[in-house]
Design a protein around this motif. Structure first.
Motif, PDB file in Angstrom:
ATOM      1  N   HIS A  28      -0.688  -3.518   2.546  1.00  0.00           N
ATOM      2  CA  HIS A  28      -2.131  -2.790   3.084  1.00  0.00           C
ATOM      3  C   HIS A  28      -3.024  -3.494   4.507  1.00  0.00           C
ATOM      4  O   HIS A  28      -3.434  -3.381   5.340  1.00  0.00           O
ATOM      5  CB  HIS A  28      -3.398  -3.062   1.930  1.00  0.00           C
ATOM      6  CG  HIS A  28      -3.521  -2.621   1.360  1.00  0.00           C
ATOM      7  ND1 HIS A  28      -3.737  -0.696   1.332  1.00  0.00           N
ATOM      8  CD2 HIS A  28      -2.971  -2.531  -0.342  1.00  0.00           C
ATOM      9  CE1 HIS A  28      -3.686   0.288   0.015  1.00  0.00           C
ATOM     10  NE2 HIS A  28      -2.724  -1.239  -0.788  1.00  0.00           N
ATOM     11  N   PHE A 148     -10.183  -4.624  -4.647  1.00  0.00           N
ATOM     12  CA  PHE A 148     -11.543  -4.064  -4.581  1.00  0.00           C
ATOM     13  C   PHE A 148     -12.735  -4.507  -4.533  1.00  0.00           C
ATOM     14  O   PHE A 148     -13.223  -4.081  -3.798  1.00  0.00           O
ATOM     15  CB  PHE A 148     -10.805  -3.067  -5.332  1.00  0.00           C
ATOM     16  CG  PHE A 148     -12.439  -1.190  -5.305  1.00  0.00           C
ATOM     17  CD1 PHE A 148     -12.865  -0.822  -4.706  1.00  0.00           C
ATOM     18  CD2 PHE A 148     -13.273  -1.667  -6.003  1.00  0.00           C
ATOM     19  CE1 PHE A 148     -13.347   0.456  -3.964  1.00  0.00           C
ATOM     20  CE2 PHE A 148     -14.078  -0.671  -6.836  1.00  0.00           C
ATOM     21  CZ  PHE A 148     -14.717  -0.082  -5.436  1.00  0.00           C
ATOM     22  N   GLN A 151     -13.395  -6.523  -1.845  1.00  0.00           N
ATOM     23  CA  GLN A 151     -13.235  -5.462  -0.041  1.00  0.00           C
ATOM     24  C   GLN A 151     -12.441  -5.467   0.831  1.00  0.00           C
ATOM     25  O   GLN A 151     -12.690  -5.932   1.671  1.00  0.00           O
ATOM     26  CB  GLN A 151     -15.154  -5.992   0.003  1.00  0.00           C
ATOM     27  CG  GLN A 151     -16.047  -5.345  -0.835  1.00  0.00           C
ATOM     28  CD  GLN A 151     -17.137  -5.943  -0.447  1.00  0.00           C
ATOM     29  OE1 GLN A 151     -17.702  -5.830   1.199  1.00  0.00           O
ATOM     30  NE2 GLN A 151     -18.943  -4.867  -0.468  1.00  0.00           N
ATOM     31  N   ILE A 153      -9.656  -3.752   0.180  1.00  0.00           N
ATOM     32  CA  ILE A 153      -9.128  -2.205  -0.151  1.00  0.00           C
ATOM     33  C   ILE A 153     -10.455  -1.384  -0.566  1.00  0.00           C
ATOM     34  O   ILE A 153     -11.047  -2.308  -1.169  1.00  0.00           O
ATOM     35  CB  ILE A 153      -7.982  -2.160  -0.914  1.00  0.00           C
ATOM     36  CG1 ILE A 153      -7.612  -2.042  -2.191  1.00  0.00           C
ATOM     37  CG2 ILE A 153      -6.771  -2.591  -0.346  1.00  0.00           C
ATOM     38  CD1 ILE A 153      -7.099  -1.454  -2.995  1.00  0.00           C
ATOM     39  N   THR A 154     -10.227   0.023   0.431  1.00  0.00           N
ATOM     40  CA  THR A 154     -11.433   1.089  -0.254  1.00  0.00           C
ATOM     41  C   THR A 154     -11.390   1.647  -1.523  1.00  0.00           C
ATOM     42  O   THR A 154     -12.351   2.531  -1.957  1.00  0.00           O
ATOM     43  CB  THR A 154     -12.038   1.245   1.241  1.00  0.00           C
ATOM     44  OG1 THR A 154     -10.884   2.409   1.237  1.00  0.00           O
ATOM     45  CG2 THR A 154     -12.684   0.623   2.440  1.00  0.00           C
ATOM     46  N   LYS A 155     -10.004   1.634  -2.447  1.00  0.00           N
ATOM     47  CA  LYS A 155     -10.057   2.036  -3.433  1.00  0.00           C
ATOM     48  C   LYS A 155      -8.964   2.044  -4.113  1.00  0.00           C
ATOM     49  O   LYS A 155      -7.944   1.384  -3.423  1.00  0.00           O
ATOM     50  CB  LYS A 155      -9.970   3.535  -3.229  1.00  0.00           C
ATOM     51  CG  LYS A 155      -8.741   4.132  -2.582  1.00  0.00           C
ATOM     52  CD  LYS A 155      -8.292   5.993  -2.206  1.00  0.00           C
ATOM     53  CE  LYS A 155      -7.256   6.119  -1.577  1.00  0.00           C
ATOM     54  NZ  LYS A 155      -6.536   7.509  -0.993  1.00  0.00           N
TER      55      LYS A 155
END
Length: 156
Positions: A28, A148, A151, A153-155
């Protein structure tokens, strides 16, 4: 952010949690530093358990470069979050804390996945390959939940 994963010997659970989070950090493009340690000095300098190394590759995560080390008081200075794999190791870490600020850094990893339930990552050391795979999958989900929840990553 600097994250430390901690179990007893630093050859099964914590290096796998370390490996997953490093893998996802790279995947990511995140700015996280990740390491692992054990509360005991049984395996200092050794590679992770051969079963964990072998089975983690089935999931696309290599932990071959990791080496066991023992948790030290200096880790409170060097890490923002210290994740224990179970309550015994959490207590061992907390006993070394010099103040409340350091104690606040110590958390159970599975609370990221199951908030406030204080669940433990089972130790697969005396188990079968199936036990190791179960732990690998659990740590995959827990590290996703951490990313997650914070925050990063978003999913999931």
């Amino acid at each position: 952010m600097r994250i430390l994963m901690v179990c007893l010997g630093n050859i099964c659970r914590s290096p796998m949690a370390d490996g997953w989070l490093r893998h996802k950090t790279k995947q990511h493009g995140l700015n996280l530093e990740v390491d692992s340690a054990g509360t005991a000095n049984y395996h200092v300098g050794k590679k992770p358990d051969h079963r964990m190394r072998r089975l983690s590759l089935d999931f696309g995560v290599s932990i071959d470069e990791l080496r066991a080390r023992q948790f030290s008081v200096a880790d409170f200075d060097n890490y923002d979050i210290i994740f224990a794999m179970d309550q015994n190791n959490e207590q061992n870490i907390l006993q070394l804390a010099r103040n409340n600020k350091e104690k606040e850094k110590v958390k159970l990893l599975l609370n990221e996945l199951h908030p406030n339930q204080n669940l433990e990552v089972p130790d697969p050391y005396y188990g079968t390959d199936a036990n190791f795979k179960e732990v690998i999958e659990l740590l995959d989900h827990a590290t996703d939940a951490f990313l997650f929840n914070h925050q990063l990553i978003t999913k999931q």
